[in-house]
Design a protein around this motif. Structure first.
Motif, PDB file in Angstrom:
ATOM      1  N   GLY A 169      -1.395   2.992   4.134  1.00  0.00           N
ATOM      2  CA  GLY A 169      -0.931   1.896   4.981  1.00  0.00           C
ATOM      3  C   GLY A 169      -0.372   0.740   4.173  1.00  0.00           C
ATOM      4  O   GLY A 169       0.724   0.230   4.446  1.00  0.00           O
ATOM      5  N   PHE A 170      -1.114   0.313   3.141  1.00  0.00           N
ATOM      6  CA  PHE A 170      -0.643  -0.805   2.331  1.00  0.00           C
ATOM      7  C   PHE A 170       0.488  -0.385   1.391  1.00  0.00           C
ATOM      8  O   PHE A 170       1.324  -1.223   1.009  1.00  0.00           O
ATOM      9  N   ASN A 171       0.532   0.896   1.053  1.00  0.00           N
ATOM     10  CA  ASN A 171       1.664   1.425   0.298  1.00  0.00           C
ATOM     11  C   ASN A 171       2.948   1.277   1.115  1.00  0.00           C
ATOM     12  O   ASN A 171       3.999   0.891   0.595  1.00  0.00           O
ATOM     13  N   TRP A 172       2.872   1.557   2.422  1.00  0.00           N
ATOM     14  CA  TRP A 172       4.045   1.386   3.287  1.00  0.00           C
ATOM     15  C   TRP A 172       4.501  -0.068   3.317  1.00  0.00           C
ATOM     16  O   TRP A 172       5.703  -0.352   3.288  1.00  0.00           O
ATOM     17  N   ILE A 173       3.547  -0.984   3.405  1.00  0.00           N
ATOM     18  CA  ILE A 173       3.913  -2.405   3.441  1.00  0.00           C
ATOM     19  C   ILE A 173       4.708  -2.776   2.186  1.00  0.00           C
ATOM     20  O   ILE A 173       5.774  -3.408   2.258  1.00  0.00           O
ATOM     21  N   LEU A 174       4.192  -2.386   1.019  1.00  0.00           N
ATOM     22  CA  LEU A 174       4.878  -2.720  -0.232  1.00  0.00           C
ATOM     23  C   LEU A 174       6.246  -2.053  -0.309  1.00  0.00           C
ATOM     24  O   LEU A 174       7.222  -2.663  -0.756  1.00  0.00           O
ATOM     25  N   LEU A 175       6.332  -0.795   0.136  1.00  0.00           N
ATOM     26  CA  LEU A 175       7.624  -0.098   0.098  1.00  0.00           C
ATOM     27  C   LEU A 175       8.622  -0.758   1.037  1.00  0.00           C
ATOM     28  O   LEU A 175       9.790  -0.963   0.676  1.00  0.00           O
ATOM     29  N   PHE A 176       8.191  -1.117   2.236  1.00  0.00           N
ATOM     30  CA  PHE A 176       9.088  -1.769   3.188  1.00  0.00           C
ATOM     31  C   PHE A 176       9.521  -3.146   2.679  1.00  0.00           C
ATOM     32  O   PHE A 176      10.653  -3.574   2.919  1.00  0.00           O
ATOM     33  N   GLU A 177       8.617  -3.840   1.978  1.00  0.00           N
ATOM     34  CA  GLU A 177       8.997  -5.116   1.368  1.00  0.00           C
ATOM     35  C   GLU A 177      10.010  -4.901   0.248  1.00  0.00           C
ATOM     36  O   GLU A 177      10.923  -5.704   0.061  1.00  0.00           O
ATOM     37  N   ALA A 178       9.847  -3.808  -0.500  1.00  0.00           N
ATOM     38  CA  ALA A 178      10.821  -3.497  -1.551  1.00  0.00           C
ATOM     39  C   ALA A 178      12.203  -3.284  -0.947  1.00  0.00           C
ATOM     40  O   ALA A 178      13.215  -3.754  -1.490  1.00  0.00           O
ATOM     41  N   TYR A 179      12.263  -2.581   0.203  1.00  0.00           N
ATOM     42  CA  TYR A 179      13.547  -2.385   0.876  1.00  0.00           C
ATOM     43  C   TYR A 179      14.154  -3.710   1.314  1.00  0.00           C
ATOM     44  O   TYR A 179      15.381  -3.857   1.378  1.00  0.00           O
ATOM     45  N   ARG A 180      13.308  -4.685   1.656  1.00  0.00           N
ATOM     46  CA  ARG A 180      13.798  -6.002   2.093  1.00  0.00           C
ATOM     47  C   ARG A 180      14.415  -6.784   0.951  1.00  0.00           C
ATOM     48  O   ARG A 180      15.429  -7.464   1.116  1.00  0.00           O
ATOM     49  N   TYR A 181      13.792  -6.730  -0.217  1.00  0.00           N
ATOM     50  CA  TYR A 181      14.181  -7.630  -1.294  1.00  0.00           C
ATOM     51  C   TYR A 181      15.173  -7.042  -2.286  1.00  0.00           C
ATOM     52  O   TYR A 181      15.812  -7.776  -3.040  1.00  0.00           O
TER      53      TYR A 181
END
Length: 313
Positions: free
Chosen positions: A80-92
């Motif tokens: 779950g938290f891996n997804w958060i970090l990956l989705f944030e990577a896509y944002r930045y």
């Protein structure tokens, strides 16, 4: 071509990898916090797989799940938290850069496995680790300032509101969490891949509920038709359907075939991003040095996973 079980499995795996390859694009189209997207992805994916189990009369082993419950729950929370970090990577940062940072997870597993599991570390894998790290230097753009003429062919344009370094760090953080999940999965015993996925996705959703409530990221969201449709696609198509296709395929394929076809995911992510770069806000293509880095990262991690001993895995 004759539709044998193996051919059907290959087609299913290819479709699953192509679906996974578009998730970065879909994430960037959803104007919501990454934690909310991850929560809905976990909950929707779990619901789909549970319904799939019921309709296909696939039984889950309660005893195997109970005996591995702690690792399943912890690894699910990590997902779950891996997804958060990956989705944030896509944002930045760009989708290709985030994807390639994320694909350092196999390298982390290679480095840590000899310490945790006393696995041998052959020279070939050591070389692959070094090559992958060199490739990341190219992907992140650090090499652009030191190579003659690098960065001149394609201007190094930093998109407004983007922070590539932050995106790279989020991507590397996601890789660390995913590598941790892979290492924990090595400790599971008697749990089938499908059972593991259902439990881990459910655990990811449960773990993210308090995080989303505490951070208050559910407040003030624009639940318009487009956002709901995109969230539904990520939860059902990118998670439920893609995982069902994936685990339905790998049981009928040799390990090396699965490893080879799994690299359709990052390659397609890079190609989709390049094709849609003019239509996606804040997206930019890989530079020439970035392309070299992509080849080094993906090539080295692929070679590290393949066996050249001639023995069937």
């Amino acid at each position: 071509m004759k539709q044998t079980p193996a051919n059907k499995a290959r087609l299913s795996l290819v479709v699953a990898m192509l679906i996974f390859g578009t998730i970065g694009i879909f994430r960037n189209l959803i104007p919501m916090p990454s934690s909310v997207i991850a929560l809905i992805r976990g909950a929707g994916g779990t619901l789909f797989l549970v319904v799939f189990c019921i309709l296909s009369r696939k039984k889950l082993s309660g005893s195997a799940i109970r005996s591995n419950l702690f690792l399943l729950v912890v690894s699910g929370a990590f997902i779950g938290f891996n997804w958060i970090l990956l989705f944030e990577a896509y944002r930045y940062t760009s989708v290709p850069t985030a994807t390639l940072c994320y694909y350092l997870a196999p390298v982390i597993v290679i480095v840590v496995s000899p310490i945790l599991f006393k696995e041998p570390l052959p020279a070939r894998k050591i070389i692959c680790v070094i090559v992958a790290l060199v490739g990341m230097v190219f992907v992140t753009g650090v090499a652009d300032g030191f190579l003659p003429g690098a960065g001149e062919t394609v201007p190094q344009v930093v998109a407004p509101g983007k922070d590539d370094l932050k995106g790279i760090l989020f991507g590397l953080g996601a890789a660390v969490l995913y590598a941790s999940v892979v290492l924990m999965n090595k400790k599971l015993s008697g749990v089938q891949a499908f059972e593991r996925t259902v439990m881990q996705l459910g655990s990811a959703a449960v773990a993210l509920v308090p995080y989303v409530l505490i951070t208050g990221e559910l407040r003030g969201l624009d639940w318009n038709g487009t956002s709901i449709a995109l969230l539904f696609t990520v939860a059902i198509v990118h998670t439920g359907i893609a995982y069902a296709l994936y685990f339905g395929a790998i049981k009928d394929l040799p390990a090396q075939t699965s490893a080879l076809l799994s690299y359709i995911d990052p390659v397609s992510a890079i190609l989709f991003s390049a094709a849609l770069v003019k239509f996606l806000e804040n997206e930019k293509p890989l530079t020439p040095t970035g392309i070299v880095g992509a080849v080094l990262v993906l090539g080295s991690t692929l070679i590290s996973e393949l066996s050249f001993s001639g023995k069937k895995e």
